[in-house]
Design a protein around this motif. Sequence first.
Motif, PDB file in Angstrom:
ATOM      1  N   ALA A  10      68.310  39.077  34.361  1.00  0.00           N
ATOM      2  CA  ALA A  10      68.376  40.520  34.173  1.00  0.00           C
ATOM      3  C   ALA A  10      67.548  40.952  32.971  1.00  0.00           C
ATOM      4  N   VAL A  11      67.684  40.254  31.858  1.00  0.00           N
ATOM      5  CA  VAL A  11      66.934  40.604  30.654  1.00  0.00           C
ATOM      6  C   VAL A  11      65.433  40.477  30.884  1.00  0.00           C
ATOM      7  N   VAL A  12      65.017  39.381  31.481  1.00  0.00           N
ATOM      8  CA  VAL A  12      63.588  39.165  31.727  1.00  0.00           C
ATOM      9  C   VAL A  12      63.053  40.218  32.696  1.00  0.00           C
ATOM     10  N   ALA A  13      63.823  40.573  33.694  1.00  0.00           N
ATOM     11  CA  ALA A  13      63.372  41.570  34.668  1.00  0.00           C
ATOM     12  C   ALA A  13      63.226  42.946  34.022  1.00  0.00           C
ATOM     13  N   VAL A  14      64.170  43.341  33.175  1.00  0.00           N
ATOM     14  CA  VAL A  14      64.066  44.641  32.501  1.00  0.00           C
ATOM     15  C   VAL A  14      62.846  44.650  31.578  1.00  0.00           C
ATOM     16  N   ALA A  15      62.611  43.545  30.869  1.00  0.00           N
ATOM     17  CA  ALA A  15      61.438  43.455  29.998  1.00  0.00           C
ATOM     18  C   ALA A  15      60.153  43.561  30.805  1.00  0.00           C
ATOM     19  N   ARG A  16      60.146  42.963  31.967  1.00  0.00           N
ATOM     20  CA  ARG A  16      58.940  42.948  32.802  1.00  0.00           C
ATOM     21  C   ARG A  16      58.664  44.323  33.385  1.00  0.00           C
ATOM     22  N   HIS A  17      59.691  45.003  33.877  1.00  0.00           N
ATOM     23  CA  HIS A  17      59.506  46.274  34.578  1.00  0.00           C
ATOM     24  C   HIS A  17      59.593  47.483  33.651  1.00  0.00           C
ATOM     25  N   GLY A  18      60.184  47.305  32.452  1.00  0.00           N
ATOM     26  CA  GLY A  18      60.323  48.432  31.545  1.00  0.00           C
ATOM     27  C   GLY A  18      61.282  49.494  32.033  1.00  0.00           C
ATOM     28  N   SER A  19      62.176  49.107  32.941  1.00  0.00           N
ATOM     29  CA  SER A  19      63.102  50.073  33.527  1.00  0.00           C
ATOM     30  C   SER A  19      64.281  49.324  34.125  1.00  0.00           C
ATOM     31  N   PHE A  20      65.495  49.809  33.844  1.00  0.00           N
ATOM     32  CA  PHE A  20      66.676  49.187  34.443  1.00  0.00           C
ATOM     33  C   PHE A  20      66.693  49.415  35.947  1.00  0.00           C
ATOM     34  N   SER A  35      72.869  46.592  34.174  1.00  0.00           N
ATOM     35  CA  SER A  35      73.157  47.048  32.824  1.00  0.00           C
ATOM     36  C   SER A  35      74.322  46.279  32.215  1.00  0.00           C
ATOM     37  N   GLN A  36      75.324  46.022  33.029  1.00  0.00           N
ATOM     38  CA  GLN A  36      76.490  45.281  32.553  1.00  0.00           C
ATOM     39  C   GLN A  36      76.104  43.850  32.195  1.00  0.00           C
ATOM     40  N   ALA A  37      75.205  43.236  32.987  1.00  0.00           N
ATOM     41  CA  ALA A  37      74.780  41.868  32.711  1.00  0.00           C
ATOM     42  C   ALA A  37      74.028  41.790  31.385  1.00  0.00           C
ATOM     43  N   GLU A  42      74.035  40.591  25.450  1.00  0.00           N
ATOM     44  CA  GLU A  42      73.850  41.082  24.083  1.00  0.00           C
ATOM     45  C   GLU A  42      75.126  40.891  23.262  1.00  0.00           C
ATOM     46  N   ALA A  43      76.261  41.158  23.864  1.00  0.00           N
ATOM     47  CA  ALA A  43      77.528  41.011  23.154  1.00  0.00           C
ATOM     48  C   ALA A  43      77.791  39.545  22.809  1.00  0.00           C
ATOM     49  N   ARG A  44      77.459  38.651  23.719  1.00  0.00           N
ATOM     50  CA  ARG A  44      77.732  37.238  23.485  1.00  0.00           C
ATOM     51  C   ARG A  44      76.831  36.638  22.406  1.00  0.00           C
ATOM     52  N   ILE A  45      75.557  37.047  22.368  1.00  0.00           N
ATOM     53  CA  ILE A  45      74.656  36.474  21.372  1.00  0.00           C
ATOM     54  C   ILE A  45      74.655  37.285  20.073  1.00  0.00           C
ATOM     55  N   GLY A  46      75.274  38.460  20.091  1.00  0.00           N
ATOM     56  CA  GLY A  46      75.388  39.256  18.884  1.00  0.00           C
ATOM     57  C   GLY A  46      74.099  39.908  18.435  1.00  0.00           C
ATOM     58  N   ALA A  47      73.255  40.283  19.369  1.00  0.00           N
ATOM     59  CA  ALA A  47      71.983  40.933  19.019  1.00  0.00           C
ATOM     60  C   ALA A  47      71.606  41.915  20.114  1.00  0.00           C
ATOM     61  N   ARG A  48      71.039  43.050  19.696  1.00  0.00           N
ATOM     62  CA  ARG A  48      70.543  44.033  20.671  1.00  0.00           C
ATOM     63  C   ARG A  48      69.149  43.613  21.106  1.00  0.00           C
TER      64      ARG A  48
END
Length: 295
Positions: A10-20, A35-37, A42-48
């Motif tokens: 999910a993170v890599v896909a949002v970075a690639r497409h620039g859109s949720f 968005s939930q994923a 982010e919550a687990r690793i403690g970074a935005r």
Amino acid sequence: MRSGLTELEAVVAVARHGSFRAAAAALGLSTSALSQAVASLEARIGARLFHRTTRSVRLTEAGERFVDEVGPALADIRAAIERAGDDGGEPSGSLRINTSAGAARWVMEPLLIPFLRRHPDVRLDLVTEDRLIDIVREGFDAGFRTADVVPGDMIAVPFGPPVRFAVVGSPGYFAERGSPRTPNDLASHSCIRARMPAGHLYRWEFERHGEALAVEVGGTLTLDEPTLMRDAAEAGLGLAYLAEFHVAEALAAGRLKRVLDDWTPPFDRLCLYYPGRRHVPATLRALVEFIRETG
């Protein structure tokens, strides 16, 4: 996702497409699930990982480092999954290819359409953009570009004849302004200038009898998309310098005429390219074999 890597994908896909929304569509998820994923990771690793506004999504500094490290690792994991499931039968699964819009038009009808007809279980995701990207970092299996810009550490498989460029204008333009006889004559013509993805203006390249020229043309219109340049030339706004496959139909129909033909020899061929150090998925191997078979 079946791979069990939903949050990372999910993170890599949002970075690639620039859109949720676009990332969710690409992954077959709802926007809320995606968005939930991302939020869960982010919550687990403690970074935005993303800066979010109502209009845009972009990586934070931590997010950029994360995607740089995770992207290639995810590609390795996907390759391992594909190797485990590769039984040597009919290729199936996804094939992600990056290319320019012009190159996509060049390869679609003679190559990709017949390839998909032969291998109906392959799902092709063709993404077009003019900028040259790191296909490994961006999660692509392969790319199509001319040989001169293919990175040296990639395996390149040539397809089709060498790419040739053409200087074109409308019949009305030539009736009013006349035709240039040499590249130096372009100084007295209105030219449609091309802005490259890196931001600089392209210098028109010519060669004849061993003499090579790169001409910085002038004009009132600057564009960064070949189809718009062709349309502007057809409208009589000036001369354009474009790959033949962009203007072949307009030339055949008489909407454009070609000049300086003897100054525009063939250049590099178009190539499919991919990283040789990684496992080559069955879908990509099938495309490589198809190119070699069809030329």
